[in-house]
Scaffold this motif. Structure first.
Motif, PDB file in Angstrom:
ATOM      1  N   SER A 167       0.838  -1.213   0.000  1.00 24.48           N
ATOM      2  CA  SER A 167       0.000   0.000   0.000  1.00 24.48           C
ATOM      3  C   SER A 167       0.868   1.257   0.000  1.00 24.48           C
ATOM      4  O   SER A 167       0.581   2.232  -0.711  1.00 24.48           O
ATOM      5  N   ALA A 168       1.930   1.228   0.806  1.00 25.32           N
ATOM      6  CA  ALA A 168       2.838   2.378   0.845  1.00 25.32           C
ATOM      7  C   ALA A 168       3.501   2.590  -0.510  1.00 25.32           C
ATOM      8  O   ALA A 168       3.682   3.725  -0.968  1.00 25.32           O
ATOM      9  N   THR A 169       3.877   1.487  -1.171  1.00 24.39           N
ATOM     10  CA  THR A 169       4.485   1.586  -2.502  1.00 24.39           C
ATOM     11  C   THR A 169       3.532   2.241  -3.495  1.00 24.39           C
ATOM     12  O   THR A 169       3.929   3.131  -4.270  1.00 24.39           O
ATOM     13  N   ILE A 170       2.267   1.803  -3.478  1.00 29.21           N
ATOM     14  CA  ILE A 170       1.262   2.389  -4.381  1.00 29.21           C
ATOM     15  C   ILE A 170       1.062   3.866  -4.070  1.00 29.21           C
ATOM     16  O   ILE A 170       0.982   4.714  -4.976  1.00 29.21           O
ATOM     17  N   ALA A 171       0.970   4.180  -2.763  1.00 30.84           N
ATOM     18  CA  ALA A 171       0.771   5.582  -2.366  1.00 30.84           C
ATOM     19  C   ALA A 171       1.941   6.459  -2.810  1.00 30.84           C
ATOM     20  O   ALA A 171       1.754   7.590  -3.286  1.00 30.84           O
ATOM     21  N   TYR A 172       3.149   5.947  -2.658  1.00 32.97           N
ATOM     22  CA  TYR A 172       4.320   6.724  -3.079  1.00 32.97           C
ATOM     23  C   TYR A 172       4.397   6.843  -4.600  1.00 32.97           C
ATOM     24  O   TYR A 172       4.939   7.816  -5.126  1.00 32.97           O
ATOM     25  N   TRP A 173       3.877   5.854  -5.299  1.00 32.60           N
ATOM     26  CA  TRP A 173       3.836   5.960  -6.757  1.00 32.60           C
ATOM     27  C   TRP A 173       2.981   7.156  -7.186  1.00 32.60           C
ATOM     28  O   TRP A 173       3.347   7.888  -8.112  1.00 32.60           O
ATOM     29  N   PHE A 174       1.863   7.345  -6.512  1.00 35.72           N
ATOM     30  CA  PHE A 174       1.029   8.511  -6.818  1.00 35.72           C
ATOM     31  C   PHE A 174       1.652   9.804  -6.283  1.00 35.72           C
ATOM     32  O   PHE A 174       1.398  10.885  -6.816  1.00 35.72           O
ATOM     33  N   ARG A 175       2.448   9.686  -5.246  1.00 34.57           N
ATOM     34  CA  ARG A 175       3.129  10.864  -4.695  1.00 34.57           C
ATOM     35  C   ARG A 175       4.146  11.426  -5.695  1.00 34.57           C
ATOM     36  O   ARG A 175       4.423  12.636  -5.699  1.00 34.57           O
ATOM     37  N   VAL A 176       4.686  10.536  -6.536  1.00 36.34           N
ATOM     38  CA  VAL A 176       5.659  10.965  -7.540  1.00 36.34           C
ATOM     39  C   VAL A 176       5.082  12.047  -8.441  1.00 36.34           C
ATOM     40  O   VAL A 176       5.786  12.977  -8.856  1.00 36.34           O
ATOM     41  N   LYS A 177       3.790  11.956  -8.754  1.00 39.87           N
ATOM     42  CA  LYS A 177       3.159  12.917  -9.665  1.00 39.87           C
ATOM     43  C   LYS A 177       3.224  14.340  -9.114  1.00 39.87           C
ATOM     44  O   LYS A 177       3.302  15.310  -9.867  1.00 39.87           O
ATOM     45  N   LYS A 178       3.184  14.465  -7.779  1.00 36.79           N
ATOM     46  CA  LYS A 178       3.164  15.787  -7.155  1.00 36.79           C
ATOM     47  C   LYS A 178       4.557  16.294  -6.818  1.00 36.79           C
ATOM     48  O   LYS A 178       4.863  17.469  -7.019  1.00 36.79           O
ATOM     49  N   TYR A 179       5.406  15.399  -6.292  1.00 32.31           N
ATOM     50  CA  TYR A 179       6.701  15.840  -5.796  1.00 32.31           C
ATOM     51  C   TYR A 179       7.887  15.365  -6.628  1.00 32.31           C
ATOM     52  O   TYR A 179       9.030  15.647  -6.285  1.00 32.31           O
ATOM     53  N   GLY A 180       7.605  14.653  -7.687  1.00 40.28           N
ATOM     54  CA  GLY A 180       8.678  14.271  -8.597  1.00 40.28           C
ATOM     55  C   GLY A 180       9.301  12.922  -8.278  1.00 40.28           C
ATOM     56  O   GLY A 180       9.205  12.400  -7.168  1.00 40.28           O
ATOM     57  N   TRP A 181       9.936  12.363  -9.293  1.00 40.12           N
ATOM     58  CA  TRP A 181      10.531  11.034  -9.184  1.00 40.12           C
ATOM     59  C   TRP A 181      11.793  11.049  -8.322  1.00 40.12           C
ATOM     60  O   TRP A 181      12.003  10.173  -7.482  1.00 40.12           O
ATOM     61  N   ASN A 182      12.633  12.053  -8.491  1.00 48.31           N
ATOM     62  CA  ASN A 182      13.937  12.048  -7.819  1.00 48.31           C
ATOM     63  C   ASN A 182      13.817  12.059  -6.301  1.00 48.31           C
ATOM     64  O   ASN A 182      14.647  11.474  -5.606  1.00 48.31           O
ATOM     65  N   SER A 183      12.804  12.742  -5.762  1.00 45.60           N
ATOM     66  CA  SER A 183      12.672  12.828  -4.309  1.00 45.60           C
ATOM     67  C   SER A 183      11.923  11.642  -3.709  1.00 45.60           C
ATOM     68  O   SER A 183      11.826  11.533  -2.489  1.00 45.60           O
ATOM     69  N   ASN A 184      11.402  10.744  -4.541  1.00 44.51           N
ATOM     70  CA  ASN A 184      10.624   9.609  -4.027  1.00 44.51           C
ATOM     71  C   ASN A 184      11.140   8.240  -4.496  1.00 44.51           C
ATOM     72  O   ASN A 184      10.696   7.214  -3.978  1.00 44.51           O
ATOM     73  N   LYS A 185      12.053   8.235  -5.453  1.00 44.15           N
ATOM     74  CA  LYS A 185      12.463   6.947  -6.039  1.00 44.15           C
ATOM     75  C   LYS A 185      13.135   6.033  -5.013  1.00 44.15           C
ATOM     76  O   LYS A 185      12.925   4.808  -5.033  1.00 44.15           O
ATOM     77  N   TYR A 186      13.932   6.607  -4.111  1.00 43.65           N
ATOM     78  CA  TYR A 186      14.636   5.759  -3.149  1.00 43.65           C
ATOM     79  C   TYR A 186      13.676   5.112  -2.150  1.00 43.65           C
ATOM     80  O   TYR A 186      13.943   3.997  -1.669  1.00 43.65           O
ATOM     81  N   PHE A 187      12.571   5.773  -1.863  1.00 45.82           N
ATOM     82  CA  PHE A 187      11.568   5.157  -0.993  1.00 45.82           C
ATOM     83  C   PHE A 187      10.903   3.977  -1.707  1.00 45.82           C
ATOM     84  O   PHE A 187      10.682   2.919  -1.100  1.00 45.82           O
ATOM     85  N   LEU A 188      10.614   4.144  -2.987  1.00 40.90           N
ATOM     86  CA  LEU A 188      10.015   3.048  -3.761  1.00 40.90           C
ATOM     87  C   LEU A 188      10.976   1.862  -3.855  1.00 40.90           C
ATOM     88  O   LEU A 188      10.568   0.702  -3.677  1.00 40.90           O
ATOM     89  N   TYR A 189      12.250   2.128  -4.122  1.00 40.24           N
ATOM     90  CA  TYR A 189      13.230   1.043  -4.171  1.00 40.24           C
ATOM     91  C   TYR A 189      13.327   0.346  -2.810  1.00 40.24           C
ATOM     92  O   TYR A 189      13.424  -0.892  -2.735  1.00 40.24           O
ATOM     93  N   ALA A 190      13.317   1.153  -1.733  1.00 42.18           N
ATOM     94  CA  ALA A 190      13.425   0.582  -0.386  1.00 42.18           C
ATOM     95  C   ALA A 190      12.238  -0.320  -0.065  1.00 42.18           C
ATOM     96  O   ALA A 190      12.401  -1.386   0.551  1.00 42.18           O
ATOM     97  N   PHE A 191      11.046   0.090  -0.498  1.00 47.35           N
ATOM     98  CA  PHE A 191       9.855  -0.726  -0.217  1.00 47.35           C
ATOM     99  C   PHE A 191       9.926  -2.072  -0.937  1.00 47.35           C
ATOM    100  O   PHE A 191       9.438  -3.091  -0.425  1.00 47.35           O
ATOM    101  N   VAL A 192      10.524  -2.098  -2.123  1.00 37.96           N
ATOM    102  CA  VAL A 192      10.685  -3.367  -2.851  1.00 37.96           C
ATOM    103  C   VAL A 192      11.514  -4.342  -2.022  1.00 37.96           C
ATOM    104  O   VAL A 192      11.139  -5.514  -1.827  1.00 37.96           O
ATOM    105  N   PHE A 193      12.642  -3.863  -1.512  1.00 37.62           N
ATOM    106  CA  PHE A 193      13.497  -4.739  -0.706  1.00 37.62           C
ATOM    107  C   PHE A 193      12.843  -5.080   0.637  1.00 37.62           C
ATOM    108  O   PHE A 193      13.014  -6.190   1.147  1.00 37.62           O
ATOM    109  N   SER A 194      12.083  -4.126   1.210  1.00 38.43           N
ATOM    110  CA  SER A 194      11.395  -4.406   2.480  1.00 38.43           C
ATOM    111  C   SER A 194      10.328  -5.483   2.301  1.00 38.43           C
ATOM    112  O   SER A 194      10.167  -6.360   3.160  1.00 38.43           O
ATOM    113  N   ILE A 195       9.590  -5.424   1.202  1.00 42.20           N
ATOM    114  CA  ILE A 195       8.545  -6.423   0.934  1.00 42.20           C
ATOM    115  C   ILE A 195       9.161  -7.820   0.815  1.00 42.20           C
ATOM    116  O   ILE A 195       8.671  -8.797   1.407  1.00 42.20           O
ATOM    117  N   LEU A 196      10.258  -7.933   0.059  1.00 41.51           N
ATOM    118  CA  LEU A 196      10.913  -9.231  -0.092  1.00 41.51           C
ATOM    119  C   LEU A 196      11.523  -9.700   1.227  1.00 41.51           C
ATOM    120  O   LEU A 196      11.515 -10.900   1.548  1.00 41.51           O
TER     121      LEU A 196
END
Length: 508
Positions: A198-227
């Motif tokens: 859910s956090a990954t999906i929410a941050y994906w939509f957050r990218v639209k407002k605040y940009g990819w560069n400031s949110n990409k590391y959180f998305l990458y981190a969630f991938v490793f956290s899920i696994l």
């Protein structure tokens, strides 16, 4: 619209690549299971576990430090919240590490169940906090939230410590010596995974407002956290390679979040500062070019104005010479010659202004003392015989006056001086002329001219005089200078002209 679609596709590809990289170890372990799979002894695993958790705690405290202490400059609510969340994660991860079986007793007896309970609480707290953080704006206008964000993780950590340490029966069992991981523990891990998705999906939509560069590391981190959580949800023994891989993924995810926080709170402001400096440099260069162009333009205009003054002076000289030459054709008529001389004096009064302006740095004003002195000397030189024993006294303040004032003053003085030379001292061999020019406290100029010659008849009517010279003086004084003029009749001619200082404005 096309660029947005390309960016979205590129971001999906980047996230997919990270997911593939994170999944690579699993098929490798399965393919080379006989060679790679192992179950560690307790002592080596305990050392690895302590190192991994200590690193996670260190990174968590670093995230807290960056988010908390950079807030005064960044005013980034999102980064502040993430930082305080990791303060709680650091505290509860430390409890998990200290409560691990094989470590010295942490207040009460350590056990796999005790450490696993701390693990579940901290993972659930982290996943839920990540979901909340996705909806927090970066901007913040109040300082009260800072302390609320700080108190909450400390309170959660304290409640968890008290409940698990002193009231273990209040917390469901997560590990049994006979069954291993309990259903509660497995289901809790799946719930944590759901929250992370859910956090990954929410941050994906957050990218639209605040940009990819400031949110990409959180998305990458969630991938490793899920696994990582997936591994901890299905492992059979705490000492095998999958458990170690789960801890490695946890370290990677914490590092990525640290990098995201660092970029948001440190790198981003500095990058903005550098960008601002670059823009300022460009503006300074542009201003320098504009200033150079303006200076060049002003220099060209100054040269042009000086040339105009020079040519005006030459033209006036030519006109005066032509008038004088024309008068020479009437030698038998002295009135024509007198008229030419008087016209020549008036032209010289105007020409002298242009000559002085040409020599001055200031193209709109001249020194009144220098002007009056040179004009008086010119008239005396022109009338050498009559002025041989004349004493001239000039009391003029050394100040600048505009050419619009200088020319009328020159015409008036030229008229007075010429009349004095021709008429005032005809019955005497000597005389005195006095000229003064001052500024009174009221901001008005006062021009005084007097001589001790024969003066004017007592009944002379200056207002209705038919004399061209008197008419010129009155017209210049009252019209061009907007002043007041007063004459004294009788012996010793005296005239006072009083006019405002600010009648004309500087134009060059």
């Amino acid at each position: 619209m096309g660029n947005d679609s390309l960016d979205l596709r590129a971001n999906k590809i980047r996230l997919g690549i990270v997911l593939l990289i994170a999944l690579v170890p699993f098929p490798i372990i399965q393919i080379f299971h006989s060679s790679l799979y192992f179950e560690s002894e307790v002592s080596p695993y305990l050392l690895f576990h302590n190192i991994a958790e200590s690193f996670s705690i260190f990174v968590s405290m670093s995230i807290f430090g960056v988010g908390w202490f950079s807030y005064a400059q960044s005013k980034d609510r999102h980064t502040l919240f993430i930082g305080t969340v990791f303060l709680g994660i650091a505290l509860m991860d430390m409890m998990h590490m200290l409560a691990y079986a094989g470590m010295p007793d942490f207040v009460t007896s350590n056990s796999p169940n005790k450490s696993t309970q701390f693990w579940i609480i901290v993972r659930f707290y982290a996943a839920a906090s990540f979901c909340v953080s996705a909806f927090l704006p970066n901007e913040n206008n109040t300082g009260r939230l800072r302390w609320i964000f700080l108190v909450f993780p400390i309170l959660v950590s304290l409640i968890s410590f008290v409940a698990i340490t002193f009231y273990p029966n209040l917390v469901p069992i997560t590990f049994s010596a006979t069954e291993g991981l309990t259903p509660f523990k497995r289901n809790s891990e799946f719930l944590v995974i759901a929250l992370l998705i859910s956090a990954t999906i929410a941050y994906w939509f957050r990218v639209k407002k605040y940009g990819w560069n400031s949110n990409k590391y959180f998305l990458y981190a969630f991938v490793f956290s899920i696994l990582s959580e997936a591994v901890f949800a299905v492992y059979t023994t705490v000492f095998d390679i999958y458990n170690i891989l789960g801890h490695i993924y946890k370290i990677i995810s914490f590092y990525l979040i640290y990098k995201g926080v660092f970029i948001s709170s440190i790198n981003k402001p500095y990058k903005q500062l550098l960008d601002t400096n670059d823009r300022l440099k460009d503006e300074i260069l542009e201003h320098g070019r504009v200033r150079h162009d303006l200076a060049q333009s002003l220099s060209e205009k100054e040269a042009l104005i000086r040339e105009i003054y020079h040519r005006s002076n030459n033209t006036l000289q030519v006109i005066g010479s032509l008038i004088f030459l024309q008068a020479e054709t009437y030698p038998e008529n002295p009135s024509v010659r007198l008229m030419a001389e008087r016209t020549q004096d008036r032209i010289q009064a105007i020409s002298l202004v242009h000559r002085l302006l040409f020599a001055e740095r200031d193209l709109s004003s001249i020194s009144v003392r220098k002007y009056v002195s040179e004009l008086a000397n010119y008239v005396l030189q022109t009338n050498k015989e009559a002025s041989r024993n004349v004493n001239l006294v000039v009391d003029v303040e050394d100040r600048k006056i505009l050419m619009d004032i200088a020319i009328p003053i020159g015409l008036v003085l030229s008229e007075f001086l010429s009349n004095t030379m021709k008429y005032a001292f005809r019955d005497s061999s000597s005389g005195n002329i006095f000229i003064s020019f001052i500024e009174d406290p009221k901001g008005r100029y006062i021009l005084n001219y007097s001589d001790d010659g024969v003066g004017m008849p007592e009944d002379y009517d200056f207002k209705n005089s038919s004399s061209l010279g008197i008419q010129l003086v009155r017209g210049v004084s009252e019209v061009q200078l907007a002043g007041k003029i007063s004459f004294r009749t009788g012996p010793k001619f005296h005239c006072v002209i009083d006019f405002p200082r600010d009648i004309y404005k500087k134009r060059v």
